[in-house]
Design a protein around this motif. Sequence first.
Motif, PDB file in Angstrom:
ATOM      1  N   TYR A   8      35.793 115.944  55.132  1.00 44.02           N
ATOM      2  CA  TYR A   8      34.560 115.518  55.819  1.00 44.02           C
ATOM      3  C   TYR A   8      33.546 116.561  55.582  1.00 44.02           C
ATOM      4  O   TYR A   8      33.733 117.555  55.733  1.00 44.02           O
ATOM      5  CB  TYR A   8      34.801 115.400  57.334  1.00 44.02           C
ATOM      6  CG  TYR A   8      35.306 113.888  57.845  1.00 44.02           C
ATOM      7  CD1 TYR A   8      34.432 112.926  57.712  1.00 44.02           C
ATOM      8  CD2 TYR A   8      36.579 113.514  57.848  1.00 44.02           C
ATOM      9  CE1 TYR A   8      34.802 111.595  58.219  1.00 44.02           C
ATOM     10  CE2 TYR A   8      37.271 112.513  57.916  1.00 44.02           C
ATOM     11  CZ  TYR A   8      36.419 111.174  58.054  1.00 44.02           C
ATOM     12  OH  TYR A   8      36.624 110.050  58.215  1.00 44.02           O
ATOM     13  N   SER A   9      32.483 116.194  55.133  1.00 45.90           N
ATOM     14  CA  SER A   9      31.456 117.020  54.392  1.00 45.90           C
ATOM     15  C   SER A   9      29.853 116.771  54.960  1.00 45.90           C
ATOM     16  O   SER A   9      29.048 117.527  54.599  1.00 45.90           O
ATOM     17  CB  SER A   9      31.364 116.976  53.050  1.00 45.90           C
ATOM     18  OG  SER A   9      30.951 115.689  52.435  1.00 45.90           O
ATOM     19  N   GLY A  10      29.863 115.779  55.664  1.00 47.79           N
ATOM     20  CA  GLY A  10      28.602 115.218  56.047  1.00 47.79           C
ATOM     21  C   GLY A  10      27.520 114.704  54.931  1.00 47.79           C
ATOM     22  O   GLY A  10      26.378 114.304  55.332  1.00 47.79           O
ATOM     23  N   GLU A  46      33.277 123.050  53.676  1.00 48.37           N
ATOM     24  CA  GLU A  46      32.137 123.780  53.829  1.00 48.37           C
ATOM     25  C   GLU A  46      31.526 124.010  52.312  1.00 48.37           C
ATOM     26  O   GLU A  46      32.012 124.414  51.444  1.00 48.37           O
ATOM     27  CB  GLU A  46      32.297 125.232  54.473  1.00 48.37           C
ATOM     28  CG  GLU A  46      31.025 126.136  54.297  1.00 48.37           C
ATOM     29  CD  GLU A  46      31.355 127.480  54.923  1.00 48.37           C
ATOM     30  OE1 GLU A  46      30.439 128.266  55.132  1.00 48.37           O
ATOM     31  OE2 GLU A  46      32.323 127.993  55.111  1.00 48.37           O
ATOM     32  N   HIS A  47      30.093 123.581  52.396  1.00 46.47           N
ATOM     33  CA  HIS A  47      29.292 124.043  51.246  1.00 46.47           C
ATOM     34  C   HIS A  47      27.802 124.108  51.857  1.00 46.47           C
ATOM     35  O   HIS A  47      27.675 123.770  52.801  1.00 46.47           O
ATOM     36  CB  HIS A  47      29.291 123.204  50.006  1.00 46.47           C
ATOM     37  CG  HIS A  47      30.469 123.414  48.913  1.00 46.47           C
ATOM     38  ND1 HIS A  47      30.646 124.704  48.476  1.00 46.47           N
ATOM     39  CD2 HIS A  47      31.542 122.619  48.555  1.00 46.47           C
ATOM     40  CE1 HIS A  47      31.437 124.687  47.712  1.00 46.47           C
ATOM     41  NE2 HIS A  47      32.459 123.538  47.902  1.00 46.47           N
ATOM     42  N   VAL A  55      27.768 119.687  54.909  1.00 47.72           N
ATOM     43  CA  VAL A  55      27.536 120.719  56.393  1.00 47.72           C
ATOM     44  C   VAL A  55      28.018 122.040  56.018  1.00 47.72           C
ATOM     45  O   VAL A  55      29.266 122.114  55.540  1.00 47.72           O
ATOM     46  CB  VAL A  55      28.508 119.901  57.400  1.00 47.72           C
ATOM     47  CG1 VAL A  55      28.647 120.713  58.581  1.00 47.72           C
ATOM     48  CG2 VAL A  55      27.975 118.553  57.729  1.00 47.72           C
ATOM     49  N   GLY A  56      27.254 123.082  56.408  1.00 44.82           N
ATOM     50  CA  GLY A  56      27.471 124.388  56.121  1.00 44.82           C
ATOM     51  C   GLY A  56      28.201 124.729  57.588  1.00 44.82           C
ATOM     52  O   GLY A  56      29.060 125.877  57.512  1.00 44.82           O
ATOM     53  N   SER A  77      39.078 122.792  55.550  1.00 46.40           N
ATOM     54  CA  SER A  77      39.631 122.970  54.149  1.00 46.40           C
ATOM     55  C   SER A  77      38.436 122.834  53.177  1.00 46.40           C
ATOM     56  O   SER A  77      38.165 121.645  52.675  1.00 46.40           O
ATOM     57  CB  SER A  77      40.830 122.003  53.807  1.00 46.40           C
ATOM     58  OG  SER A  77      41.069 122.079  52.368  1.00 46.40           O
ATOM     59  N   VAL A  78      37.743 124.079  52.974  1.00 50.44           N
ATOM     60  CA  VAL A  78      38.130 125.435  53.546  1.00 50.44           C
ATOM     61  C   VAL A  78      36.656 125.895  53.709  1.00 50.44           C
ATOM     62  O   VAL A  78      35.509 125.647  53.671  1.00 50.44           O
ATOM     63  CB  VAL A  78      38.605 126.214  52.108  1.00 50.44           C
ATOM     64  CG1 VAL A  78      40.239 125.790  52.248  1.00 50.44           C
ATOM     65  CG2 VAL A  78      37.701 125.961  51.091  1.00 50.44           C
ATOM     66  N   ALA A  79      36.792 127.120  54.518  1.00 53.65           N
ATOM     67  CA  ALA A  79      35.563 128.002  54.956  1.00 53.65           C
ATOM     68  C   ALA A  79      35.336 128.994  53.736  1.00 53.65           C
ATOM     69  O   ALA A  79      36.423 129.520  53.256  1.00 53.65           O
ATOM     70  CB  ALA A  79      35.811 128.753  56.190  1.00 53.65           C
TER      71      ALA A  79
END
Length: 359
Positions: A8-10, A46-47, A55-56, A77-79
């Motif tokens: 999930y990245s938004g 996370e990016h 999403v950060g 998966s992953v910070a």
Amino acid sequence: MEIGLGVYSGECLPGEGVTPTQVIADSISQIRLAEEVGLDAAWITEHHFLPSGYVGSVLPFAAAVGAATSRITVGISVALAPIHDPVRLAEDAAFVDVLTGGRLQLGVALGYRDIEYEGFGVRRKTRVGRTEELCRILRQAWGPGEVDFEGRHFIRKGFGVYPKPVQPAGPPLLMGGHAPAAIDRAARLADAFIMDGGTDSDAFGEQGHNRGLFGRVEGAVRLYREALERNGKDPEQARFYMTLGGFLHEDGPDAAWAAVSEGYMYTRRVYGDWYGLPPETYADWYPDRMSPEEHRTRRGEILLGAPADVVPVLEKLREIAGPSLHVMFRSKYPGVPHETTCASIRLLGEVRAKLVGEA
């Protein structure tokens, strides 16, 4: 064997017509569904600084997921470890572990995008050292005493982090990578190894395509077990996690590819940019511009079809990696409608039931 849902990245595609609020609401609804159909985990990634809405703020996202669920593992998966302050990350992760009753797992990685280091005032050349020190500070912060650490990048002394995580040793730390040094680092510092089954880092940066999955997994498992043994750990206790792209549709592989091809090829163009491929290389990575041969190649990079099409592949992966394998099966792609994604998640629940003998 466990099956998790990810990642999930938004994100949403340009012109998709949904707000970031709706994307997150749909994501949480899908993760609730994943829990209902018996999946083992939901994974957030996370990016930063991407207009697609990537999403950060992964720990707040994880807290929202944890508050909306009751059983499923909440995974990161992953910070991107080098850009985080270790004490802030330790506190946030401990809070999410408390909130969820001990359901957090935390993957950490070096990252590779210069803009992310620059945006957080970090020099790329320090990323390995910062990551190693961060992992050691996390362990101390989650332990029973005070933090007492003096390293090259961080000095943190004379305080305790509270509340402590529910899990006695803190959330499990997961690390990945494909270079020998990265695999050794995971064996030394982490509790499990994450392999990116979706993007073959050794080959993608050169040609934009992946090598065969089974061979890559065999190699990664062997190297990780060897690294565990070198570091005085039992290779038979290896825990292996794998991100794996795919999509499920009751009408089979053709229908699954039709549903997901736009979203999947969007991710390939993004990675083409991140891996530094010439823009002309990925300029035509759109389904309506691709040749039949290119479609066949891309379809072969992910698992597509009904449960009966996917289960044998996952069984083979379990044979290679062992029963501790956890597959982070990506059924969430930007541009795929919410209900279509939910249908894939329901079928993934059937896959999980077949793999563990509940169907």
